[in-house]
Design a protein around this motif. Structure first.
Motif, mmCIF file in Angstrom:
data_model
loop_
_atom_site.group_PDB
_atom_site.id
_atom_site.type_symbol
_atom_site.label_atom_id
_atom_site.label_comp_id
_atom_site.label_asym_id
_atom_site.label_seq_id
_atom_site.Cartn_x
_atom_site.Cartn_y
_atom_site.Cartn_z
ATOM 1 N N GLY A 3 10.433 -12.776 -23.724
ATOM 2 C CA GLY A 3 10.847 -12.254 -25.026
ATOM 3 C C GLY A 3 11.977 -11.250 -24.880
ATOM 4 O O GLY A 3 12.962 -11.290 -25.614
ATOM 5 N N ALA A 4 11.849 -10.354 -23.898
ATOM 6 C CA ALA A 4 12.889 -9.342 -23.669
ATOM 7 C C ALA A 4 14.181 -9.999 -23.200
ATOM 8 O O ALA A 4 15.278 -9.626 -23.627
ATOM 9 C CB ALA A 4 12.399 -8.328 -22.640
ATOM 10 N N LEU A 5 14.048 -11.016 -22.350
ATOM 11 C CA LEU A 5 15.243 -11.713 -21.841
ATOM 12 C C LEU A 5 15.978 -12.403 -22.994
ATOM 13 O O LEU A 5 17.209 -12.386 -23.070
ATOM 14 C CB LEU A 5 14.816 -12.737 -20.791
ATOM 15 N N SER A 6 15.217 -12.984 -23.912
ATOM 16 C CA SER A 6 15.859 -13.706 -25.015
ATOM 17 C C SER A 6 16.617 -12.751 -25.936
ATOM 18 O O SER A 6 17.573 -13.137 -26.594
ATOM 19 C CB SER A 6 14.819 -14.487 -25.821
ATOM 20 N N LYS A 7 16.197 -11.474 -25.962
ATOM 21 C CA LYS A 7 16.898 -10.509 -26.819
ATOM 22 C C LYS A 7 18.307 -10.214 -26.306
ATOM 23 O O LYS A 7 19.130 -9.660 -27.024
ATOM 24 C CB LYS A 7 16.117 -9.184 -26.889
ATOM 25 N N ALA A 8 18.579 -10.550 -25.052
ATOM 26 C CA ALA A 8 19.907 -10.314 -24.499
ATOM 27 C C ALA A 8 20.882 -11.412 -24.882
ATOM 28 O O ALA A 8 22.063 -11.335 -24.575
ATOM 29 C CB ALA A 8 19.828 -10.217 -22.978
ATOM 30 N N SER A 9 20.392 -12.434 -25.556
ATOM 31 C CA SER A 9 21.235 -13.586 -25.871
ATOM 32 C C SER A 9 21.900 -13.436 -27.234
ATOM 33 O O SER A 9 21.267 -13.007 -28.194
ATOM 34 C CB SER A 9 20.365 -14.843 -25.870
ATOM 35 N N PRO A 10 23.166 -13.800 -27.345
ATOM 36 C CA PRO A 10 23.825 -13.759 -28.657
ATOM 37 C C PRO A 10 23.159 -14.708 -29.662
ATOM 38 O O PRO A 10 23.202 -14.481 -30.859
ATOM 39 C CB PRO A 10 25.266 -14.179 -28.362
ATOM 40 N N LEU A 11 22.522 -15.756 -29.140
ATOM 41 C CA LEU A 11 21.852 -16.715 -30.037
ATOM 42 C C LEU A 11 20.668 -16.037 -30.728
ATOM 43 O O LEU A 11 20.495 -16.154 -31.950
ATOM 44 C CB LEU A 11 21.364 -17.904 -29.205
ATOM 45 N N ALA A 12 19.865 -15.306 -29.957
ATOM 46 C CA ALA A 12 18.721 -14.609 -30.544
ATOM 47 C C ALA A 12 19.183 -13.513 -31.497
ATOM 48 O O ALA A 12 18.575 -13.271 -32.539
ATOM 49 C CB ALA A 12 17.865 -14.003 -29.431
ATOM 50 N N TRP A 13 20.274 -12.889 -31.154
ATOM 51 C CA TRP A 13 20.800 -11.829 -31.989
ATOM 52 C C TRP A 13 21.290 -12.395 -33.336
ATOM 53 O O TRP A 13 21.084 -11.797 -34.402
ATOM 54 C CB TRP A 13 21.945 -11.140 -31.266
ATOM 55 N N SER A 14 21.921 -13.540 -33.266
ATOM 56 C CA SER A 14 22.370 -14.193 -34.499
ATOM 57 C C SER A 14 21.183 -14.506 -35.385
ATOM 58 O O SER A 14 21.237 -14.365 -36.613
ATOM 59 C CB SER A 14 23.117 -15.486 -34.173
ATOM 60 N N TYR A 15 20.087 -14.943 -34.763
ATOM 61 C CA TYR A 15 18.880 -15.250 -35.539
ATOM 62 C C TYR A 15 18.375 -13.992 -36.247
ATOM 63 O O TYR A 15 18.020 -14.028 -37.431
ATOM 64 C CB TYR A 15 17.804 -15.818 -34.611
ATOM 65 N N ASP A 16 18.345 -12.861 -35.522
ATOM 66 C CA ASP A 16 17.886 -11.606 -36.128
ATOM 67 C C ASP A 16 18.723 -11.231 -37.342
ATOM 68 O O ASP A 16 18.211 -10.772 -38.357
ATOM 69 C CB ASP A 16 17.964 -10.457 -35.110
ATOM 70 N N LEU A 17 20.031 -11.414 -37.224
ATOM 71 C CA LEU A 17 20.920 -11.053 -38.334
ATOM 72 C C LEU A 17 20.722 -11.993 -39.523
ATOM 73 O O LEU A 17 20.697 -11.563 -40.673
ATOM 74 C CB LEU A 17 22.376 -11.106 -37.875
ATOM 75 N N ALA A 18 20.581 -13.287 -39.221
ATOM 76 C CA ALA A 18 20.434 -14.265 -40.302
ATOM 77 C C ALA A 18 19.099 -14.105 -41.022
ATOM 78 O O ALA A 18 18.977 -14.423 -42.203
ATOM 79 C CB ALA A 18 20.558 -15.682 -39.736
ATOM 80 N N ALA A 19 18.093 -13.586 -40.314
ATOM 81 C CA ALA A 19 16.758 -13.477 -40.895
ATOM 82 C C ALA A 19 16.631 -12.291 -41.847
ATOM 83 O O ALA A 19 15.645 -12.146 -42.530
ATOM 84 C CB ALA A 19 15.719 -13.343 -39.777
ATOM 85 N N ARG A 20 17.636 -11.439 -41.891
ATOM 86 C CA ARG A 20 17.559 -10.276 -42.766
ATOM 87 C C ARG A 20 17.797 -10.677 -44.207
ATOM 88 O O ARG A 20 18.762 -11.360 -44.518
ATOM 89 C CB ARG A 20 18.624 -9.253 -42.370
ATOM 90 N N ARG A 21 16.903 -10.222 -45.079
ATOM 91 C CA ARG A 21 17.100 -10.459 -46.498
ATOM 92 C C ARG A 21 17.681 -9.180 -47.076
ATOM 93 O O ARG A 21 17.131 -8.109 -46.911
ATOM 94 C CB ARG A 21 15.782 -10.803 -47.182
#
Lengths: 324, 202
Positions: B151-169
């Motif tokens: 989980g921590a490793l995936s947070k270093a990825s731009p792909l996971a970061w994009s998901y976090d941004l897109a998930a914001r309402r």
């Protein structure tokens, strides 16, 4: 039919304004050794608690934790077994005091805080770029370059910290003079710090945001609480600590600027208003206060809006009095 | 890392500051921490631009980025992050960046160095977040967990970061930039690949 509709709308509005606070008091018990621990409250957010307990020390205290509607049914998960969640404290007194406020005060949206003022200082940013350029010129001497980079990093950090501006917060006293009730809102974007646990209500906008609460519970006084939610407007309501400004004699404090609205809707600028004096006569100037201070207020009633002469920890203080 | 790549990466890394100066919140680009964003960009740039004869020495690269890391740590403190968390992030970012920089410097001395860098970054950027998604979404009914390290490793990825941004309402008028992290990584990848290819032709 129309009456029934009004009754339904009032009931719905009352339910909405009844108890939507995003912070609730909870009782916690901690035993040392425990420097810090955190609680996971699911979708409501997280709480990190600084305790600084030595081995053998114990502490039982009340703290404000993130909450959502229905969250009282959930028990937060603790990161350390030395910190135990004992339960939510009875909330009737806070809910009763909040419900006792006139509906107009409870249902009006909290004031909108100013935009975030978190921009880095231009001096620090320029220094970071200049240091990068200088280090590049020293690329033939890697050891010296590393030393220069480390020193520049310390300088950039010190400069940016020294030039940091205070949070753009806003304090609004909102009174309904018809029954002498009032509420004090303290609002900020991104983060809000406070020492008191006397919270009537805590609002987060957008409401979907989870909040991170950092509590400094070291020492015997009220825990210091910091609420962080990046990109959200945070608003804390509490009972006002000053009397309603009376037009005959201002017992509230000094105002830098005051405006009044008559029952027929005409605005008048009054200029500065000193404490313990009557409302001054009309003066030339901008006749209306800023638009955000009079959003959808009821017509046909007198209104007084004022900006206090002094700020609170760098935050502007405004007062709004409706009626009589 | 080549000087031009450093300049491009510096520009990309400074986007959150540019946003703040333009009156927009930095979190629309860097949702959890500005330091994280800069570390992400710096590591991406390092991965794709550390080859070739003109590459800078690892200590020079580290010295170049240190002031910017310090500035972003200060920005996170100002935004309300706890001091302990910021220190943890800063030391972690610095350690990963330094280790990655020295590892790439060693690996580029062998013919397989560039390939190694690309494969390693592919695992971090794509593999980890996709594996986490497969485990948590694909096995959601079984309440599966991806595990702390993954989980921590995936947070270093731009792909996971994009998901976090897109998930914001968002209702507040601000809008996030969900494609910015992927865009930044692609830009740095493109710049690095261009220089590799040009040097190979020589």
């Amino acid at each position: 039919m129309r009456l029934a509709l009004v009754v339904v709308l009032v009931l719905v509005a009352d339910a909405r304004g009844g108890d939507a606070s995003r912070l609730r008091r909870a009782e916690l018990a901690a035993s040392g050794p425990l420097e810090r621990a955190s609680l996971d409250l699911g979708g409501a957010g997280t709480a990190t608690i600084e305790l600084g307990l030595a081995a053998g020390e114990t502490r039982r205290f009340v703290a404000l934790l993130p909450a959502r509607e229905g969250s009282e049914a959930l028990a937060p998960r603790s990161s350390d077994e030395h910190l135990r969640f004992l339960g939510w404290t009875p909330d009737e007194e806070r809910a009763r005091r909040w419900s006792a406020l006139p509906p107009a005060l409870r249902l009006r949206p909290p004031p909108t805080p100013p935009s975030s003022a978190n921009a880095a200082s231009l001096a620090a940013l320029s220094l970071a770029f200049a240091a990068a350029f200088f280090v590049h010129r020293l690329r033939a001497r890697p050891g010296l370059a590393l030393l220069v980079g480390a020193v520049a990093a310390l300088g950039v950090f010190a400069l940016d910290t020294a030039l940091a501006r205070p949070t753009n917060a806003l304090v609004v006293y909102d009174y309904d003079a018809r029954d002498g009730a009032g509420v004090r809102w303290e609002c900020a974007r991104d983060r809000l710090d406070f020492a008191s646990d006397a919270v009537l209500s805590f609002a987060v906008e957008p409401a979907e945001h989870a909040i991170a609460v950092a509590i400094d519970a070291r020492g015997d006084g009220s825990p210091l609480t910091r609420v962080v939610a990046r990109g959200a407007a945070l608003s804390r309501a509490e009972a006002p600590d000053a009397a309603v400004p009376d037009r005959a004699s201002n017992r509230w404090g000094d105002f830098a600027e005051v405006w009044t609205r008559d029952a027929d809707g005409a605005w008048t600028a009054r200029g500065p208003w000193a404490s313990n004096t009557a409302l001054p006569p009309a003066v030339a100037g901008e006749a209306r206060p800023p638009g955000w201070m009079n959003p959808a207020l009821p017509q046909g009633l007198k209104l007084l809006v004022g900006r206090a002469a002094s700020d609170v920890r760098g935050a502007e203080v405004w007062v709004r009095v409706l009626g009589p | 890392m080549r000087p031009f790549a450093v300049a491009v990466a510096f520009g990309v890394a400074c986007l959150p500051f540019a946003l703040e100066f333009a009156g927009r919140s930095a979190w629309t680009l860097a949702p959890s921490s500005t330091l994280g964003w800069v570390a992400l960009v710096a590591c991406a740039a390092l991965s794709f631009a550390s080859g070739g004869e003109r590459a800078l020495k690892p200590s020079v690269v580290l010295a170049t980025w240190l002031p910017l890391f310090a500035l972003t740590a200060s920005a996170d403190l100002r935004a309300g992050d706890e001091r302990a968390r910021v220190v943890e992030h800063a030391l972690g970012a610095l350690a990963v960046f330094a280790a990655w920089s020295f590892a790439l410097d060693r690996s580029r001395r062998s013919p397989r160095g560039a390939t190694f860098a690309l494969v390693a970054w592919g695992i971090v950027a794509l593999g980890a977040p996709l594996l986490v998604a497969a485990l948590t979404w694909g096995a959601a009914d079984e309440a599966a967990s991806a595990g702390l390290w993954l989980g921590a490793l995936s947070k270093a990825s731009p792909l996971a970061w994009s998901y976090d941004l897109a998930a914001r309402r968002l209702d507040s008028g601000w809008s996030a930039w969900p494609w910015a992290p992927v865009g930044a990584a692609a830009l740095l990848h493109g710049a690095g690949s261009f220089f590799f290819a040009r040097e190979a032709r020589r």
